[in-house]
Scaffold this active site. Structure first.
Site, PDB file in Angstrom:
ATOM      1  N   TYR A   1       0.839  -1.190   0.000  1.00  0.00           N
ATOM      2  CA  TYR A   1       0.000   0.000   0.000  1.00  0.00           C
ATOM      3  C   TYR A   1       0.885   1.256   0.000  1.00  0.00           C
ATOM      4  CZ  TYR A   1      -3.501   3.403   1.570  1.00  0.00           C
ATOM      5  OH  TYR A   1      -4.324   4.491   1.679  1.00  0.00           O
TER       6      TYR A   1
ATOM      7  N   LYS B   1       0.985   4.053  -3.020  1.00  0.00           N
ATOM      8  CA  LYS B   1       0.639   5.459  -2.774  1.00  0.00           C
ATOM      9  C   LYS B   1       1.813   6.381  -3.098  1.00  0.00           C
ATOM     10  CE  LYS B   1      -3.613   4.712  -1.783  1.00  0.00           C
ATOM     11  NZ  LYS B   1      -4.698   5.238  -2.614  1.00  0.00           N
TER      12      LYS B   1
END
Length: 180
Positions: free
Chosen positions: A159, A163
């Site tokens: 993640y 991002k």
């Protein structure tokens, strides 16, 4: 529903708009007068959000689909353009996270998190850009996270990497397609 005409005549696609932040963004864009194409992987949540918008007077269309698949993305953009005309606004909101530790992340999970968060941002932007360039007006909003600059306290390394990738992609895209 429209409370202002700031975006009257503009068409927006919001990914991951069946619930949560994506739905909130779609509702706000509707308040500003935009027509909305509601995308979500879940056809039921996509349809509910679109129906809610339509019941309040906003032109809305549910376009369920998987934003990690180029064919679904191209179909989504084509469907929205067929119904509303040129695409003016794209909100890349779709995202997922898992709190899996690096040592425990299976390859399939890594690939899925990167695909939903980062690859979809690329695919959707690539598909929507030609119409925006042809119209001479467009806005792309890419959702990242503080995890992109630091680390995620909720999601795993995949993640955080996705991002951070969105931040880099967004900077590059802005430099590449910005109009003076």
């Amino acid at each position: 529903m429209p409370q202002s005409d700031e975006l009257k005549g503009r068409t927006a696609i919001v990914t991951g708009a069946g619930q949560g932040m994506g739905k909130s963004v779609a509702l706000r864009l509707a308040e500003m007068g935009a027509r909305l194409a509601i995308n979500d992987l879940n056809p039921d949540t996509s349809a509910r959000t679109a129906a809610e918008l339509e019941s309040s007077g906003t032109e809305a269309l549910s376009i369920p689909g998987d934003v990690t698949k180029a064919s679904d993305v191209r179909g989504m953009v084509r469907c929205a353009a067929d119904r509303f005309g040129p695409i003016h606004i794209l909100v890349n909101n779709a995202g997922i996270l898992y709190p899996t530790k690096v040592i425990d992340i299976p390859e399939e999970e890594w690939d899925r998190v990167i695909a939903v968060n980062l690859k979809s941002t690329f695919l959707c932007s690539q598909a929507a850009l030609p119409a925006m360039q042809e119209a001479g007006w467009g806005r792309i909003v890419n959702f990242s996270s503080t995890a992109g600059k630091n680390i995620s306290t909720v999601g795993g390394a995949h993640y955080t990497a996705a991002k951070a990738g969105i931040l880099g992609f967004t900077r590059h895209l802005a430099k590449e397609v910005a109009v003076s």
